[in-house]
Design a protein around this motif. Structure first.
Motif, PDB file in Angstrom:
ATOM      1  N   GLU A   1      -2.180   7.506 -10.822  1.00 30.12           N
ATOM      2  CA  GLU A   1      -0.892   7.332 -10.135  1.00 30.12           C
ATOM      3  C   GLU A   1       0.099   6.752 -11.136  1.00 30.12           C
ATOM      4  O   GLU A   1      -0.048   5.602 -11.551  1.00 30.12           O
ATOM      5  CB  GLU A   1      -1.045   6.389  -8.933  1.00 30.12           C
ATOM      6  CG  GLU A   1       0.240   6.170  -8.177  1.00 30.12           C
ATOM      7  CD  GLU A   1       0.096   5.133  -7.072  1.00 30.12           C
ATOM      8  OE1 GLU A   1       1.115   4.778  -6.455  1.00 30.12           O
ATOM      9  OE2 GLU A   1      -1.045   4.677  -6.840  1.00 30.12           O
TER      10      GLU A   1
ATOM     11  N   GLU B   1       8.541  -0.041 -10.512  1.00 33.38           N
ATOM     12  CA  GLU B   1       7.411  -0.645  -9.814  1.00 33.38           C
ATOM     13  C   GLU B   1       6.937  -1.892 -10.545  1.00 33.38           C
ATOM     14  O   GLU B   1       6.609  -2.904  -9.914  1.00 33.38           O
ATOM     15  CB  GLU B   1       6.265   0.359  -9.680  1.00 33.38           C
ATOM     16  CG  GLU B   1       5.112  -0.160  -8.845  1.00 33.38           C
ATOM     17  CD  GLU B   1       4.011   0.866  -8.627  1.00 33.38           C
ATOM     18  OE1 GLU B   1       3.009   0.517  -7.980  1.00 33.38           O
ATOM     19  OE2 GLU B   1       4.144   2.009  -9.113  1.00 33.38           O
TER      20      GLU B   1
ATOM     21  N   ARG C   1       3.827   1.356  -1.295  1.00 34.91           N
ATOM     22  CA  ARG C   1       4.750   1.209  -2.427  1.00 34.91           C
ATOM     23  C   ARG C   1       6.191   1.015  -1.943  1.00 34.91           C
ATOM     24  O   ARG C   1       7.140   1.422  -2.596  1.00 34.91           O
ATOM     25  CB  ARG C   1       4.660   2.410  -3.382  1.00 34.91           C
ATOM     26  CG  ARG C   1       3.234   2.778  -3.806  1.00 34.91           C
ATOM     27  CD  ARG C   1       2.554   1.677  -4.582  1.00 34.91           C
ATOM     28  NE  ARG C   1       1.258   2.113  -5.103  1.00 34.91           N
ATOM     29  CZ  ARG C   1       0.080   1.724  -4.597  1.00 34.91           C
ATOM     30  NH1 ARG C   1       0.046   0.896  -3.550  1.00 34.91           N
ATOM     31  NH2 ARG C   1      -1.049   2.131  -5.128  1.00 34.91           N
TER      32      ARG C   1
ATOM     33  N   SER D   1       0.824  -1.208   0.000  1.00 34.88           N
ATOM     34  CA  SER D   1       0.000   0.000   0.000  1.00 34.88           C
ATOM     35  C   SER D   1       0.858   1.258   0.000  1.00 34.88           C
ATOM     36  O   SER D   1       0.498   2.268  -0.615  1.00 34.88           O
ATOM     37  CB  SER D   1      -0.924   0.012   1.236  1.00 34.88           C
ATOM     38  OG  SER D   1      -1.787  -1.111   1.225  1.00 34.88           O
TER      39      SER D   1
ATOM     40  N   LEU E   1       2.749   4.837 -13.201  1.00 33.03           N
ATOM     41  CA  LEU E   1       3.322   3.503 -13.017  1.00 33.03           C
ATOM     42  C   LEU E   1       4.743   3.505 -13.559  1.00 33.03           C
ATOM     43  O   LEU E   1       4.961   3.513 -14.775  1.00 33.03           O
ATOM     44  CB  LEU E   1       2.465   2.462 -13.741  1.00 33.03           C
ATOM     45  CG  LEU E   1       2.927   1.001 -13.655  1.00 33.03           C
ATOM     46  CD1 LEU E   1       2.956   0.519 -12.211  1.00 33.03           C
ATOM     47  CD2 LEU E   1       2.024   0.102 -14.501  1.00 33.03           C
TER      48      LEU E   1
ATOM     49  N   SER F   1      -4.839   2.003 -13.496  1.00 28.58           N
ATOM     50  CA  SER F   1      -4.967   3.225 -12.703  1.00 28.58           C
ATOM     51  C   SER F   1      -3.766   4.155 -12.873  1.00 28.58           C
ATOM     52  O   SER F   1      -3.604   5.099 -12.106  1.00 28.58           O
ATOM     53  CB  SER F   1      -5.127   2.868 -11.215  1.00 28.58           C
ATOM     54  OG  SER F   1      -3.954   2.236 -10.722  1.00 28.58           O
ATOM     55  N   ARG F   2      -2.944   3.883 -13.879  1.00 30.22           N
ATOM     56  CA  ARG F   2      -1.709   4.664 -14.038  1.00 30.22           C
ATOM     57  C   ARG F   2      -1.973   6.128 -14.379  1.00 30.22           C
ATOM     58  O   ARG F   2      -1.085   6.972 -14.186  1.00 30.22           O
ATOM     59  CB  ARG F   2      -0.819   4.023 -15.097  1.00 30.22           C
ATOM     60  CG  ARG F   2      -1.373   4.048 -16.525  1.00 30.22           C
ATOM     61  CD  ARG F   2      -0.530   3.170 -17.435  1.00 30.22           C
ATOM     62  NE  ARG F   2      -0.928   3.271 -18.837  1.00 30.22           N
ATOM     63  CZ  ARG F   2      -1.964   2.654 -19.371  1.00 30.22           C
ATOM     64  NH1 ARG F   2      -2.744   1.877 -18.615  1.00 30.22           N
ATOM     65  NH2 ARG F   2      -2.248   2.799 -20.659  1.00 30.22           N
TER      66      ARG F   2
ATOM     67  N   ARG G   1      -2.780  -1.574 -11.081  1.00 26.80           N
ATOM     68  CA  ARG G   1      -1.867  -0.449 -11.232  1.00 26.80           C
ATOM     69  C   ARG G   1      -1.746  -0.021 -12.695  1.00 26.80           C
ATOM     70  O   ARG G   1      -1.616   1.172 -13.007  1.00 26.80           O
ATOM     71  CB  ARG G   1      -0.482  -0.805 -10.679  1.00 26.80           C
ATOM     72  CG  ARG G   1      -0.435  -0.868  -9.165  1.00 26.80           C
ATOM     73  CD  ARG G   1      -0.604   0.514  -8.534  1.00 26.80           C
ATOM     74  NE  ARG G   1       0.513   1.379  -8.850  1.00 26.80           N
ATOM     75  CZ  ARG G   1       0.443   2.486  -9.574  1.00 26.80           C
ATOM     76  NH1 ARG G   1      -0.718   2.898 -10.059  1.00 26.80           N
ATOM     77  NH2 ARG G   1       1.509   3.202  -9.821  1.00 26.80           N
TER      78      ARG G   1
ATOM     79  N   GLU H   1      -5.907  -2.373  -2.202  1.00 25.47           N
ATOM     80  CA  GLU H   1      -5.027  -3.459  -1.782  1.00 25.47           C
ATOM     81  C   GLU H   1      -5.762  -4.481  -0.928  1.00 25.47           C
ATOM     82  O   GLU H   1      -5.645  -5.689  -1.160  1.00 25.47           O
ATOM     83  CB  GLU H   1      -3.815  -2.895  -1.020  1.00 25.47           C
ATOM     84  CG  GLU H   1      -2.875  -2.074  -1.870  1.00 25.47           C
ATOM     85  CD  GLU H   1      -3.349  -0.642  -2.051  1.00 25.47           C
ATOM     86  OE1 GLU H   1      -2.774   0.080  -2.882  1.00 25.47           O
ATOM     87  OE2 GLU H   1      -4.324  -0.237  -1.347  1.00 25.47           O
TER      88      GLU H   1
ATOM     89  N   PHE I   1      -3.024  -6.972  -8.424  1.00 28.41           N
ATOM     90  CA  PHE I   1      -2.576  -5.628  -8.089  1.00 28.41           C
ATOM     91  C   PHE I   1      -1.824  -5.009  -9.265  1.00 28.41           C
ATOM     92  O   PHE I   1      -1.979  -3.815  -9.561  1.00 28.41           O
ATOM     93  CB  PHE I   1      -1.684  -5.668  -6.850  1.00 28.41           C
ATOM     94  CG  PHE I   1      -1.129  -4.335  -6.466  1.00 28.41           C
ATOM     95  CD1 PHE I   1      -1.938  -3.366  -5.883  1.00 28.41           C
ATOM     96  CD2 PHE I   1       0.213  -4.035  -6.679  1.00 28.41           C
ATOM     97  CE1 PHE I   1      -1.418  -2.121  -5.530  1.00 28.41           C
ATOM     98  CE2 PHE I   1       0.732  -2.806  -6.330  1.00 28.41           C
ATOM     99  CZ  PHE I   1      -0.086  -1.846  -5.761  1.00 28.41           C
ATOM    100  N   GLY I   2      -1.016  -5.807  -9.955  1.00 31.61           N
ATOM    101  CA  GLY I   2      -0.314  -5.307 -11.133  1.00 31.61           C
ATOM    102  C   GLY I   2      -1.276  -4.848 -12.216  1.00 31.61           C
ATOM    103  O   GLY I   2      -1.067  -3.802 -12.855  1.00 31.61           O
TER     104      GLY I   2
END
Length: 400
Positions: free
Chosen positions: A218, A224, A178, A176, A220, A214-215, A211, A326, A207-208
């Protein structure tokens, strides 16, 4: 979280007080359960709290610490693989053995102290993980629900659950935040403390994907992506490595799965000893449907309804969504893992404990009446579980 005042306690101390109060209540329940234990029950007349603390699977962990793993699998009279130590991961048993000399050589005392300490650590990490999502006050309530929950006796007996939860919560908290570097050793610790790290591998995969989509919100970064892929690969390797280790030591490629299936034969006498993903839950649903008089089809329909209901809650329930992606993704991953590998029986209550971050959803409503009601329900559930599994423990559904 509101700012601390001069009179507010440090969070670690607040959680410690909550945890100690919860442990005092659980101790009272265990004392009462030992008192109620009678002839014909699991622990018999004259049982003590110490007997309960090292009972059931704690006996297996102790036996593992003393005798290690068998190089030759034990067999039943019919030639099937019997229950044995390969079903239990090594870290908890051997850690307690290493600490036992500090407490007079008593393995059980060391094991319970590990559970107590790990339980506090898990409770505090859960609070810290939830605080940024639902606020400090709600996070304290969530920690209280966790510390007093129906399975809270696991913090005071010789089971590996508390230690596994500490590693798991630390890993979820690190993801969570990172802080992926911290997750590598935690994956290894999880994998050799208790089965379940393959669920974490699935979580990392989901989760990947999250991410990636949702890049825009936030960014990516490449580093990461590398961490998520590497951690997923590590969790997968660790998750399957125990099967390889058991195969090498025993010379039997199917040693671990045969050992796990040995427990299932206590429920399905006609079990053929083959593992097929998701098959056990379907057969279990049919078994319980027939046991409860609903028929096999009725049991399977109930399973479908439960799965759909859980999925809907994890996807759309506002209190659950408030916990962050998460925790939701972990919950989905762990439910899928259980459906894939577990035969549903009385241990299902214990195996649901890794879903404990969802206690945060019960703490989101601000009504004091609601929160007190949940706390009382936790305590009632805890006594029901302790009474049935420890004061009684003499029927097929009273096995923790």
């Amino acid at each position: 979280m509101p700012p601390r005042t001069r009179h507010s306690l440090p969070p670690a101390l607040t959680i410690a007080l909550v945890y100690l109060a919860a442990r005092a209540v659980t101790l009272g329940f265990l004392v009462l359960a030992a008192t109620l234990s009678a002839e014909g029950t699991r622990f018999g007349a004259g049982a003590s709290v110490q007997d309960l603390a090292v009972g059931w699977d704690a006996q297996w962990y102790w036996y593992l610490a003393v005798n290690g793993y068998p190089t030759e699998l034990p067999l039943t009279d019919t030639g099937a693989v019997a229950e044995n130590q390969w079903a239990f991961m090594p870290i908890y048993a051997y850690l307690a053995a290493a600490l036992a000399p500090l407490v007079g050589g008593w393995w059980g005392v060391a094991a319970v102290l590990i559970s107590l300490a790990a339980g506090y650590g898990a409770t505090y990490v859960l609070y810290r993980m939830l605080r940024g999502r639902i606020g400090g006050n709600a996070a304290v309530w969530a920690a209280a629900f966790f510390a007093t929950g129906p399975l809270a006796a696991l913090f005071q007996v010789g089971y590996a659950e508390a230690l596994f939860l500490l590693w798991l919560f630390l890993a979820l908290w690190a993801v969570s935040a990172r802080r992926y570097g911290w997750v590598y050793p935690l994956v290894i610790l999880m994998g050799y403390t208790r089965p379940g790290v393959l669920a974490f591998a699935l979580f990392l995969g989901l989760f990947g994907i999250f991410r990636f989509f949702s890049r825009a919100r936030e960014p990516l970064r490449v580093v990461e992506v590398v961490h998520i892929v590497a951690l997923g690969a590590l969790a997968t390797v660790v998750g399957f490595s125990w099967q390889l280790i058991a195969a090498v030591v025993t010379g039997d490629p199917g040693a671990y799965l045969a050992t796990e299936l040995a427990w299932r034969r206590n429920w399905l006498l006609d079990d053929e000893g083959h593992f097929i993903p998701f098959d056990a839950f379907v057969r279990g649903a049919a078994f319980w449907g027939q046991t409860w008089g609903w028929g096999a089809v009725g049991g399977i329909i109930l399973l479908v309804v439960l799965v759909v209901g859980v999925a809907a809650a994890l996807l759309w329930a506002p209190p659950v969504r408030a916990l962050g992606p998460e925790i939701r993704l972990w919950s989905v991953s762990y439910v899928v893992y259980l459906l894939a590998v577990f035969f549903p029986q009385s241990s299902i209550f214990r195996l649901l404990v890794p879903l404990s971050p969802l206690w945060g959803a019960f703490a989101v409503p601000r009504s004091l009446l609601w929160r007190v009601g949940v706390l009382l329900a936790c305590l009632a559930g805890q006594w029901w579980w302790i009474y049935n599994m420890y004061a009684l423990g003499n029927r097929f559904w009273q096995i923790p």
